[in-house]
Design a protein around this motif. Structure first.
Motif, short mmCIF file in Angstrom:
data_model
loop_
_atom_site.label_atom_id
_atom_site.label_comp_id
_atom_site.label_asym_id
_atom_site.label_seq_id
_atom_site.Cartn_x
_atom_site.Cartn_y
_atom_site.Cartn_z
N LEU A 36 0.99 -4.69 -7.34
CA LEU A 36 -0.05 -3.73 -6.97
C LEU A 36 -1.45 -4.33 -7.01
O LEU A 36 -2.38 -3.76 -6.44
N ASN A 37 -1.58 -5.47 -7.67
CA ASN A 37 -2.86 -6.18 -7.70
C ASN A 37 -2.97 -7.25 -6.63
O ASN A 37 -3.85 -8.10 -6.68
N GLN B 283 3.50 2.71 -14.28
CA GLN B 283 4.06 1.42 -13.84
C GLN B 283 5.39 1.16 -14.52
O GLN B 283 6.29 0.57 -13.91
N SER C 58 2.70 -4.59 -11.85
CA SER C 58 1.25 -4.79 -11.95
C SER C 58 0.78 -5.89 -11.01
O SER C 58 -0.19 -5.72 -10.27
N THR D 285 0.84 -1.20 0.00
CA THR D 285 0.00 0.00 0.00
C THR D 285 0.87 1.25 0.00
O THR D 285 0.58 2.23 -0.70
N GLN E 122 2.35 1.69 -3.48
CA GLN E 122 1.33 2.28 -4.35
C GLN E 122 1.18 3.78 -4.09
O GLN E 122 1.09 4.58 -5.02
N ILE F 93 4.16 5.65 -5.58
CA ILE F 93 4.03 5.68 -7.04
C ILE F 93 3.01 6.75 -7.44
O ILE F 93 3.26 7.55 -8.35
N ASN F 94 1.89 6.79 -6.74
CA ASN F 94 0.86 7.79 -7.04
C ASN F 94 1.36 9.21 -6.73
O ASN F 94 1.15 10.12 -7.52
#
Length: 114
Positions: free
Chosen positions: A67-68, A49, A64, A36, A39, A42-43
């Protein structure tokens, strides 16, 4: 509306992995929290990605998958290293329960200077 007599609501704990009966639930929760944070970084840095993968030394499909939620086979140490590659410092504090941490109780993984 007719109430179903077999419907029960059970209050969960703060660890959904423990609630679901996962072995090593605390480690799963720690990994989920680290992912988390990855993520979030990154945001916050507005990275794609592809760009995040390059910074972390991964492929885009690996980012990917991570993050999934597919991080079962990724170690806590590796997740912490990925955070440092994204420019974060990671501190690990080891102290007795209920005691304040002293400076010597913290281990720091620092982001590499770019």
């Amino acid at each position: 509306m007719k109430k179903d007599p077999d419907t029960r609501i059970t209050r969960g704990t703060k660890n959904v992995f423990a609630d679901l009966g996962f072995p090593d639930a605390e480690t799963h929760l720690l990994k989920a929290e680290l992912v988390t944070r990855i993520q979030g970084v990154i945001n916050a840095q507005d990275l794609t990605q592809v760009a995040a993968a390059k910074r972390m030394g991964l492929s885009q499909p690996d980012v990917s998958r991570l993050l999934n939620g597919q991080f079962r086979d990724v170690s806590v140490e590796r997740l912490m290293r990925l955070l440092t590659r994204l420019g974060c410092d990671v501190d690990i504090t080891i102290r007795n329960h209920g005691k304040a941490a002293a400076p010597r109780d913290t281990i720091r993984l620092q982001a590499a200077s770019v």
